[in-house]
Design an enzyme around this catalytic site. Sequence first.
Site, PDB file in Angstrom:
ATOM      1  N   HIS A 105      50.973  57.969  22.179  1.00 37.84           N
ATOM      2  CA  HIS A 105      50.927  57.519  23.979  1.00 37.84           C
ATOM      3  C   HIS A 105      52.161  57.218  23.751  1.00 37.84           C
ATOM      4  O   HIS A 105      52.569  56.269  23.469  1.00 37.84           O
ATOM      5  CB  HIS A 105      50.063  56.288  23.957  1.00 37.84           C
ATOM      6  CG  HIS A 105      49.542  56.187  25.028  1.00 37.84           C
ATOM      7  ND1 HIS A 105      49.948  54.345  25.999  1.00 37.84           N
ATOM      8  CD2 HIS A 105      49.747  57.081  26.815  1.00 37.84           C
ATOM      9  CE1 HIS A 105      50.161  54.488  27.535  1.00 37.84           C
ATOM     10  NE2 HIS A 105      50.523  55.438  28.000  1.00 37.84           N
ATOM     11  N   HIS A 159      51.723  57.462  36.038  1.00 35.23           N
ATOM     12  CA  HIS A 159      51.194  58.802  35.704  1.00 35.23           C
ATOM     13  C   HIS A 159      50.771  59.925  36.419  1.00 35.23           C
ATOM     14  O   HIS A 159      49.966  60.532  36.839  1.00 35.23           O
ATOM     15  CB  HIS A 159      49.420  57.937  35.063  1.00 35.23           C
ATOM     16  CG  HIS A 159      50.206  57.133  33.955  1.00 35.23           C
ATOM     17  ND1 HIS A 159      50.425  56.273  33.560  1.00 35.23           N
ATOM     18  CD2 HIS A 159      49.779  57.502  32.535  1.00 35.23           C
ATOM     19  CE1 HIS A 159      50.771  55.621  31.690  1.00 35.23           C
ATOM     20  NE2 HIS A 159      50.107  56.987  31.663  1.00 35.23           N
ATOM     21  N   ARG A 163      43.142  31.730  37.227  1.00 37.29           N
ATOM     22  CA  ARG A 163      42.305  30.041  37.242  1.00 37.29           C
ATOM     23  C   ARG A 163      41.841  29.702  38.535  1.00 37.29           C
ATOM     24  O   ARG A 163      43.079  28.375  38.922  1.00 37.29           O
ATOM     25  CB  ARG A 163      43.089  29.052  36.604  1.00 37.29           C
ATOM     26  CG  ARG A 163      43.001  27.448  35.825  1.00 37.29           C
ATOM     27  CD  ARG A 163      41.553  27.461  35.205  1.00 37.29           C
ATOM     28  NE  ARG A 163      41.031  26.176  35.111  1.00 37.29           N
ATOM     29  CZ  ARG A 163      40.321  25.658  34.718  1.00 37.29           C
ATOM     30  NH1 ARG A 163      39.229  26.409  36.040  1.00 37.29           N
ATOM     31  NH2 ARG A 163      39.744  24.887  34.499  1.00 37.29           N
ATOM     32  N   CYS A 184      48.077  27.510  31.989  1.00 38.65           N
ATOM     33  CA  CYS A 184      46.766  26.763  31.643  1.00 38.65           C
ATOM     34  C   CYS A 184      47.176  25.287  30.124  1.00 38.65           C
ATOM     35  O   CYS A 184      47.749  25.942  29.712  1.00 38.65           O
ATOM     36  CB  CYS A 184      45.751  27.660  31.289  1.00 38.65           C
ATOM     37  SG  CYS A 184      44.219  25.836  31.355  1.00 38.65           S
ATOM     38  N   TYR A 212      42.160  16.953  32.622  1.00 41.15           N
ATOM     39  CA  TYR A 212      43.709  16.726  32.497  1.00 41.15           C
ATOM     40  C   TYR A 212      44.440  15.445  31.590  1.00 41.15           C
ATOM     41  O   TYR A 212      45.333  15.605  31.998  1.00 41.15           O
ATOM     42  CB  TYR A 212      44.556  17.493  33.307  1.00 41.15           C
ATOM     43  CG  TYR A 212      44.346  18.662  33.325  1.00 41.15           C
ATOM     44  CD1 TYR A 212      44.365  19.630  33.130  1.00 41.15           C
ATOM     45  CD2 TYR A 212      42.505  18.930  34.843  1.00 41.15           C
ATOM     46  CE1 TYR A 212      43.077  21.460  33.356  1.00 41.15           C
ATOM     47  CE2 TYR A 212      42.401  20.534  35.079  1.00 41.15           C
ATOM     48  CZ  TYR A 212      42.941  21.573  34.679  1.00 41.15           C
ATOM     49  OH  TYR A 212      42.682  22.747  35.444  1.00 41.15           O
TER      50      TYR A 212
END
Length: 516
Positions: free
Chosen positions: A71, A96, A177, A224, A363
């Site tokens: 490819h 393509h 997220r 994240c 967090y």
Amino acid sequence: MFARAISTFARTAAKAAVACGAGAALSTACDAEPYPIYTRADVKRRDGKGGQTWVTYEDGVYDITDFVNAHPGGAQKIRLAAGASVEPFWRIYKQHLDPSVKIGDILQPMRVGTLDQADLEAEAAAAAAKADDDPYLNEPTRHPALTVHSAEPANMEAPPAMLGDPYLTPNELWYVRNHHPVPANAGDAHEVLVATPDAAGATLSVAALREKYGETHVTATMQCSGNRRGHMNEHGKTSGTAWGCGAASTAKWTGVPLRTVVADALGLEGDLLAAARARGAAHVIFEAVDDMQASIPIEKALSELGDCLLAYEMNGEPIPRDHGGPLRAVVPGYAGVRNVKWVKRVVLSQDEAEGAWQQGMNYKAMPSHWRTKEDLQGVDFSKLPSIHELPTQCAFSAPAPGDAVAADEESFEARGWALGSAGRAIHRVEVSADGGATWIQADLDEGADQPYGRAWAWTTWSADVPLPATPGPVKLLARAHDLGGGAQPRTPADVWNIRGLNNNSWHSVTLGRLSN
């Protein structure tokens, strides 16, 4: 590479000629007999892991096993579609679909069947089946190459092979997220209020932001803080989505400087930090349309070197809904959660934002000896420091999990990305194939020339790594160093915490060896 692709095409064409009759190999159809019918499940089983690699295009089923390594875009890229449709990828790699490529002629010799019409109809029906009162009724369409951790709300990571190649992550392949259903997009009519708790401030539409402040561009990687949590789970169960290394992506953001908008809306003059402090401000809170909110210190928000934006474009296009469009905060170098999506209010405040994403445990930096829920009893999480800047990070994009080379290969070109902490540039990346006993220094590629102290985007790297002569899989390790001396601990156990945050240990991936 292209010569190899043409050679492989010629071989598969010859096989088709034998099956369909001389001269038929380059035709658009084989009239000898109808193609066999295959279901989606049949195709999915040929995902390359058991030998055969099949894909679909429209209603055709194609065996590309002999074509994978030839490819032109690389075997890793085409393997992302293994056992599934190539169409979502061709929306990104549109070459393509260029008529001059004659993709039908290339695919036809590899055709082995036709997709079951019942599956096509079932897929169409499923897409329209959500109830009218379902809060997730109008979710954006997501790319099938994303690894799905949860669909509602969407938590999906980018495929490792696409991290850093291309340098800017295609919007469709960005990690997702979300905490809630994705809000509707009001486009340029969307409004944001910039204020203080005791001052009205100003309300501006996205159109007004464009017209009044022009364009500013910042290229930044967003990550994240739970990225690579799944690796940390190998050393003790954590709490949260088990991300691999794909909860990170890079974009060129376009918008307006946060400091300029805040100063103009609130009449701040001269030294903006001093002026904001004089009003009792210590934080800038971003409130979202979905009622999520988070905050950052004013030292970051109002600094000319902080490069914070209210952004409305991503890689030259309006920000997609999944990624915060029509308006989001971009806080370079900070955890993804501080880059609040769908911003509707920007508030200068004496206190941090309220809610679980700032005040709760989600967090927060926590010590490694808190290992059970019982250890957390009585903890006042609001007193713990919130995670803002992220540590130095490094990960492989090649090899990706499941990749293998011939047993007699003497070396492998490893590739990946690295990101310094707090805007510090990466100055060295090293790769090991012997458990860390010896290291090869990688070449730093794109992103190595970012401004001092403002290296907000990843640096890609590559290294030709000698492989041991001994048989069997090879465990590769990668580690990075930034200009501030930021380095990475050896294992996830060294940084383990119950929330699984900030895993920046040496990244490891196993490269398989195929017998000759």
